[in-house]
Design a protein around this motif. Structure first.
Motif, PDB file in Angstrom:
ATOM      1  N   VAL A   1      15.372   8.125  15.567  1.00 17.24           N
ATOM      2  CA  VAL A   1      13.972   8.094  15.157  1.00 17.24           C
ATOM      3  C   VAL A   1      13.541   6.632  15.030  1.00 17.24           C
ATOM      4  O   VAL A   1      14.344   5.769  14.653  1.00 17.24           O
ATOM      5  CB  VAL A   1      13.781   8.797  13.788  1.00 17.24           C
ATOM      6  N   ALA A   2      12.296   6.339  15.349  1.00 19.31           N
ATOM      7  CA  ALA A   2      11.790   4.984  15.184  1.00 19.31           C
ATOM      8  C   ALA A   2      11.894   4.577  13.717  1.00 19.31           C
ATOM      9  O   ALA A   2      11.535   5.350  12.824  1.00 19.31           O
ATOM     10  CB  ALA A   2      10.345   4.896  15.646  1.00 19.31           C
ATOM     11  N   ALA A   3      12.404   3.374  13.475  1.00 22.95           N
ATOM     12  CA  ALA A   3      12.581   2.908  12.098  1.00 22.95           C
ATOM     13  C   ALA A   3      11.261   2.881  11.338  1.00 22.95           C
ATOM     14  O   ALA A   3      11.244   3.002  10.106  1.00 22.95           O
ATOM     15  CB  ALA A   3      13.220   1.528  12.088  1.00 22.95           C
ATOM     16  N   ALA A   4      10.161   2.718  12.053  1.00 22.34           N
ATOM     17  CA  ALA A   4       8.847   2.648  11.408  1.00 22.34           C
ATOM     18  C   ALA A   4       8.272   4.026  11.085  1.00 22.34           C
ATOM     19  O   ALA A   4       7.212   4.119  10.450  1.00 22.34           O
ATOM     20  CB  ALA A   4       7.872   1.889  12.305  1.00 22.34           C
ATOM     21  N   ASP A   5       8.946   5.093  11.483  1.00 16.95           N
ATOM     22  CA  ASP A   5       8.446   6.442  11.210  1.00 16.95           C
ATOM     23  C   ASP A   5       8.355   6.655   9.696  1.00 16.95           C
ATOM     24  O   ASP A   5       9.277   6.321   8.961  1.00 16.95           O
ATOM     25  CB  ASP A   5       9.394   7.472  11.836  1.00 16.95           C
TER      26      ASP A   5
ATOM     27  N   ALA B   1      13.430   4.166   3.056  1.00 18.61           N
ATOM     28  CA  ALA B   1      13.088   2.742   2.980  1.00 18.61           C
ATOM     29  C   ALA B   1      14.247   1.833   3.375  1.00 18.61           C
ATOM     30  O   ALA B   1      14.040   0.798   3.999  1.00 18.61           O
ATOM     31  CB  ALA B   1      12.610   2.403   1.570  1.00 18.61           C
ATOM     32  N   TRP B   2      15.480   2.220   3.032  1.00 16.55           N
ATOM     33  CA  TRP B   2      16.611   1.328   3.307  1.00 16.55           C
ATOM     34  C   TRP B   2      16.878   1.174   4.797  1.00 16.55           C
ATOM     35  O   TRP B   2      17.449   0.171   5.236  1.00 16.55           O
ATOM     36  CB  TRP B   2      17.877   1.819   2.595  1.00 16.55           C
ATOM     37  N   LEU B   3      16.447   2.129   5.615  1.00 15.52           N
ATOM     38  CA  LEU B   3      16.681   2.076   7.053  1.00 15.52           C
ATOM     39  C   LEU B   3      15.606   1.295   7.815  1.00 15.52           C
ATOM     40  O   LEU B   3      15.847   0.840   8.936  1.00 15.52           O
ATOM     41  CB  LEU B   3      16.754   3.491   7.630  1.00 15.52           C
ATOM     42  N   ARG B   4      14.443   1.130   7.232  1.00 14.64           N
ATOM     43  CA  ARG B   4      13.326   0.526   7.961  1.00 14.64           C
ATOM     44  C   ARG B   4      13.555  -0.912   8.398  1.00 14.64           C
ATOM     45  O   ARG B   4      13.125  -1.304   9.492  1.00 14.64           O
ATOM     46  CB  ARG B   4      12.046   0.644   7.130  1.00 14.64           C
ATOM     47  N   PRO B   5      14.232  -1.756   7.594  1.00 13.93           N
ATOM     48  CA  PRO B   5      14.417  -3.153   8.022  1.00 13.93           C
ATOM     49  C   PRO B   5      15.234  -3.326   9.290  1.00 13.93           C
ATOM     50  O   PRO B   5      15.192  -4.393   9.910  1.00 13.93           O
ATOM     51  CB  PRO B   5      15.138  -3.785   6.820  1.00 13.93           C
ATOM     52  N   PHE B   6      15.984  -2.298   9.710  1.00 13.20           N
ATOM     53  CA  PHE B   6      16.808  -2.440  10.905  1.00 13.20           C
ATOM     54  C   PHE B   6      15.974  -2.510  12.181  1.00 13.20           C
ATOM     55  O   PHE B   6      16.401  -3.052  13.193  1.00 13.20           O
ATOM     56  CB  PHE B   6      17.809  -1.278  10.999  1.00 13.20           C
ATOM     57  N   GLY B   7      14.787  -1.938  12.153  1.00  8.70           N
ATOM     58  CA  GLY B   7      13.914  -1.964  13.324  1.00  8.70           C
ATOM     59  C   GLY B   7      14.440  -1.092  14.447  1.00  8.70           C
ATOM     60  O   GLY B   7      15.480  -0.435  14.326  1.00  8.70           O
TER      61      GLY B   7
ATOM     62  N   GLU C   1      15.302   1.854  16.737  1.00  9.76           N
ATOM     63  CA  GLU C   1      15.543   3.231  16.351  1.00  9.76           C
ATOM     64  C   GLU C   1      16.734   3.304  15.410  1.00  9.76           C
ATOM     65  O   GLU C   1      17.678   2.527  15.525  1.00  9.76           O
ATOM     66  CB  GLU C   1      15.806   4.101  17.581  1.00  9.76           C
ATOM     67  N   VAL C   2      16.675   4.240  14.479  1.00  8.59           N
ATOM     68  CA  VAL C   2      17.771   4.475  13.544  1.00  8.59           C
ATOM     69  C   VAL C   2      18.222   5.920  13.711  1.00  8.59           C
ATOM     70  O   VAL C   2      17.480   6.772  14.208  1.00  8.59           O
ATOM     71  CB  VAL C   2      17.344   4.197  12.093  1.00  8.59           C
ATOM     72  N   LEU C   3      19.460   6.189  13.287  1.00  6.20           N
ATOM     73  CA  LEU C   3      20.032   7.527  13.439  1.00  6.20           C
ATOM     74  C   LEU C   3      19.999   8.222  12.085  1.00  6.20           C
ATOM     75  O   LEU C   3      20.529   7.699  11.099  1.00  6.20           O
ATOM     76  CB  LEU C   3      21.473   7.404  13.944  1.00  6.20           C
TER      77      LEU C   3
END
Length: 234
Positions: free
Chosen positions: A124-128, A133-139, A141-143
Motif C-alpha cells: 500500500v502507498a505509505a501516504a494512504d 503513522a509509524w509506517l508513513r516516513p518510509f515513503g 509502498e509499505v507492506l
C-alpha cells in the motif's frame, strides 16, 4: 533423483551476482567495502554529512563481517577515530569524531534466499490514510497485514531505501497479533520483492532483542556473525 538437493545449474553464478549487490550497497553506504583486514578500517565519507533514507544525517555508520569491517565517519575525523580504535576505545569513538551520543553495535543480517513462507500482507502507498503513522516516513509502498474481518492493522514492514542496492527492512507487529507468525511472513515477502527489484534486503537488530532475532532467522536472514555499528543518543 527424488530428494536430490544439489544446486540448480547456474545457481553459483546467481548467488555471486546477488552477493555482488551486498558489496555494492556497502561500498555506497559506507564509502568503501571491504576493509583492510581484521578490525575496522576507518574511512571519511561525504555520505556521513548528507541526508539519509529519511532526510536525517547519520554521521557514524560501520559494518563488520568476521573477516573485515569499515567504519564510515565525517571527512576530516578519520585520524582521531582511528587513534581511538587503535587504543581499543570504541566508546571514545563518538567524541573523537566530535559527535554527541554513545557507540553501539547490533546484529547485521542479509539474505539472498528468503524463506518460502506464504504471503501475509499487501503493498500500500505509505501516504494512504489507512497506513499507521509509524509506517508513513518510509515513503514509497509499505507492506501491511490487516484483520480480514475488521480491517484493523495487525503488522507491517517499511523499507529504508539506503541506496540503489541496499534495502533495510523494519517490521512491527501489534501486541494482539503476536504469536501468529505474521512478522516472519511479512519480512520474507518484503525480501523477495527487494530481490526482484534488483537490490539486497538487510535486517538489523539489537543483540538483546531475541524476538527480532527469531523473526529474522525464520524469514531466511541467518546470523553470520556480521555487526552494524553506529551512534545512539544519550
Amino acid at each position: 533423483m527424488a530428494g536430490d538437493r544439489s544446486p540448480a545449474p547456474g545457481s553459483a553464478h546467481l548467488d555471486a551476482r546477488l552477493r555482488g549487490r551486498l558489496t555494492a550497497h556497502l561500498a555506497a553506504w559506507l564509502g568503501r567495502w571491504p576493509g583492510d583486514g581484521p578490525g575496522l578500517t576507518v574511512v571519511g565519507s561525504a555520505a556521513r554529512v548528507a541526508p539519509g533514507w529519511d532526510g536525517r544525517v547519520y554521521p557514524l555508520i560501520g559494518v563488520s563481517s568476521p573477516e573485515s569491517g569499515v567504519l564510515s565517519v565525517p571527512p576530516g575525523t578519520e585520524a582521531a577515530v582511528a587513534a581511538a580504535l587503535a587504543a581499543g576505545d570504541r566508546r571514545g569513538v563518538p567524541a573523537a569524531a566530535g559527535l554527541a551520543g554513545r557507540w553501539f553495535s547490533g546484529v547485521f543480517r542479509w539474505s539472498i534466499a528468503p524463506a518460502p513462507l506464504p504471503e501475509a500482507g499487501e503493498w500500500v502507498a505509505a501516504a494512504d490514510p489507512s497506513v499507521p503513522a509509524w509506517l508513513r516516513p518510509f515513503g514509497g509502498e509499505v507492506l501491511v497485514a490487516r484483520d480480514p474481518g475488521s480491517g484493523e492493522h495487525l503488522a507491517g514492514v517499511g523499507i529504508k531505501r539506503h541506496d540503489a542496492y541496499g534495502r533495510e527492512l523494519a517490521v512491527v507487529t501489534t501486541d494482539r497479533a503476536r504469536g501468529r507468525g505474521l512478522a516472519r511472513r511479512l519480512v520474507a515477502q518484503a525480501a523477495r520483492r527487494v530481490l526482484d527489484e534488483g537490490a539486497v534486503p538487510t535486517y538489523l537488530h539489537d543483540p538483546a532483542n531475541l524476538g527480532s532475532a527469531k523473526v529474522a532467522t525464520a524469514a531466511g536472514f541467518a546470523d553470520l556473525g556480521w555487526q552494524v555499528h553506529g551512534l545512539a543518543e544519550g
